[in-house]
Write a protein that holds these residues in place. Structure first.
Motif: not given
Ligand code: SF4
Ligand code: SF4
Lengths: 142, 230
Positions: B150-153, B155, B159-160, B162-163, B168-169, B175-178
């Motif tokens: 569920r996190c695009s990366k 990780i 979060p990265c 980009g949240s 998510c970016e 949705d941002c999984a983190w």
């Molecule tokens: S924004 Fe959230 S879901 Fe998207 S890549 Fe970053 S950590 Fe993962």
């Protein structure tokens, strides 16, 4: 093609579409005998496969006559039906068939006049399109 | 479950164009639930193939059958008689089912669906990816939300950067999984867990170590283990 008489199947719901057809009969408003009615409890019961089977077996046109939107006796059967019609139109398009061979119509039980008129118009439309490839294949048509 | 979507009709029609008698096989499991390859879809595709042949003025015979499960040889055995009568098969099962049929019969077997992902139903007609089968489940430390699928990366310690506002970016619809993981940990009173860094993941159990296999010695007969898998 001039004397082409299409076979048309109309799935009509018991509460509105069928009652509207009945109303047309009671009021002696005639509509083309090309239209063969299949009464269903609710058009939500008409699945995509029923539309496909009708075409496969040689119907030149198929339509569903349901209650007016918001008036389905089973809440949203007519909305399900329209989704199936849209899906089959798309399939026909993918196959190079005319999607207009399938249609969705809505009537209240009192709309006998409109039912007859719509049956007339749909029959004319299908006449203009000519026999469907499947009905030609079964060499039923002219 | 495993989700799938029917392939474009023209692609399927292209595969079967050289053949005159084909069998369309569905599966009663996942692909039935996601409305891609159950009995209903077998009927619809078969019907579409017949309509197409009527248009093309070509003769084609289409047989239809739906198996209880297409990824078990015992069920696929049941196709023996039908497979013997046709030139080719279109399978509407997931990739596992298609391969099982292909491995058992010496005729061409074509995919009728694109197998997508392991997902869950969000609401009627909507399925979303939930698991990538990483082989070493982390849900126990992420509040039950998968950072791999569920996190695009994918990780491990998000979060990265980009949240933004929980999204998510990659898209405002994702949705941002983190963010979800953090919210859930807060809800559970497990914020402390977030402070522990998760080590770099070993991707070998996730497929990085080659094709994966499970052997349950208590279930597999010793003959099968020694002859086929040893
Ligand atoms: S924004 Fe959230 S879901 Fe998207 S890549 Fe970053 S950590 Fe993962
Ligand atoms: S952590 Fe691995 S096994 Fe668990 S849900 Fe995510 S991908 Fe699937």
């Amino acid at each position: 093609m001039d004397n082409f008489e299409p076979e048309i199947v109309a799935f009509c719901c018991h509460y509105c579409g069928y009652t509207a057809a009945d109303m047309a009969g009671t009021r002696r408003i005639s509509y083309p005998s090309n239209v063969k009615i299949i009464r269903v409890p609710c058009t939500g019961k008409v699945d995509a496969i029923h539309l496909m089977k009708a075409l496969e077996k040689g119907a030149d046109g198929v339509y569903i006559a349901a209650c007016l939107e918001g008036d389905c006796h089973f809440k949203d059967g007519n909305l399900r039906a329209v989704a199936h019609v849209e899906k089959i139109k798309k399939t026909l398009e993918d196959l190079g068939w005319e999607p207009e061979r399938v249609a969705m119509m809505n009537f209240s039980a009192a709309m006998g006049q409109q039912f007859a008129q719509a049956a007339e118009e749909f029959t004319e439309k299908i006449k203009a399109l000519g026999p469907s490839p499947a009905s030609q294949a079964t060499s039923k048509a002219v | 479950m495993i989700t799938a979507e029917q392939k474009p009709l023209q692609e399927i029609l292209g595969y079967i164009a050289p053949y005159e008698k084909i069998l369309v096989v569905g599966c009663n499991e996942c692909v039935t639930v996601c409305a891609a390859g159950g009995r209903k879809e077998v009927g619809l595709l078969s019907s579409a193939i017949r309509l197409n042949s009527a248009k093309a003025g070509k003769k084609i015979e289409v047989l239809e059958h739906t198996l209880e499960r297409q990824c078990d040889p015992e069920y696929v055995d049941q196709l023996a008689e039908l497979a013997g009568q046709v030139d080719a098969v279109v399978s509407l099962a997931c990739g596992c089912g298609i391969q099982t049929v292909a491995s058992q019969y010496p005729i061409p077997v074509f995919p009728g669906v694109n197998t997508k992902f392991m997902g869950a139903s969000e609401s009627q007609g909507i399925w979303a990816e939930r698991c990538m089968g990483c082989g070493d489940c982390m849900l126990g430390i992420t509040g039950g939300i998968c950072p791999i699928a569920r996190c695009s990366k994918s990780i491990m310690n998000g979060p990265c950067g980009g949240s933004v506002n929980g999204k998510c970016e990659i898209s405002p619809d994702v949705d941002c999984a983190w963010q979800l993981i953090w919210d859930r940990l807060v809800e559970l009173g497990l914020q402390d867990r977030y402070e522990e860094l998760v080590a770099a993941k070993d991707w070998r159990p996730a497929g990085g170590g080659g094709p994966r296999k499970i052997i349950r010695e208590d279930l597999a007969s010793s003959k099968i283990i020694t002859e086929d898998n040893a």
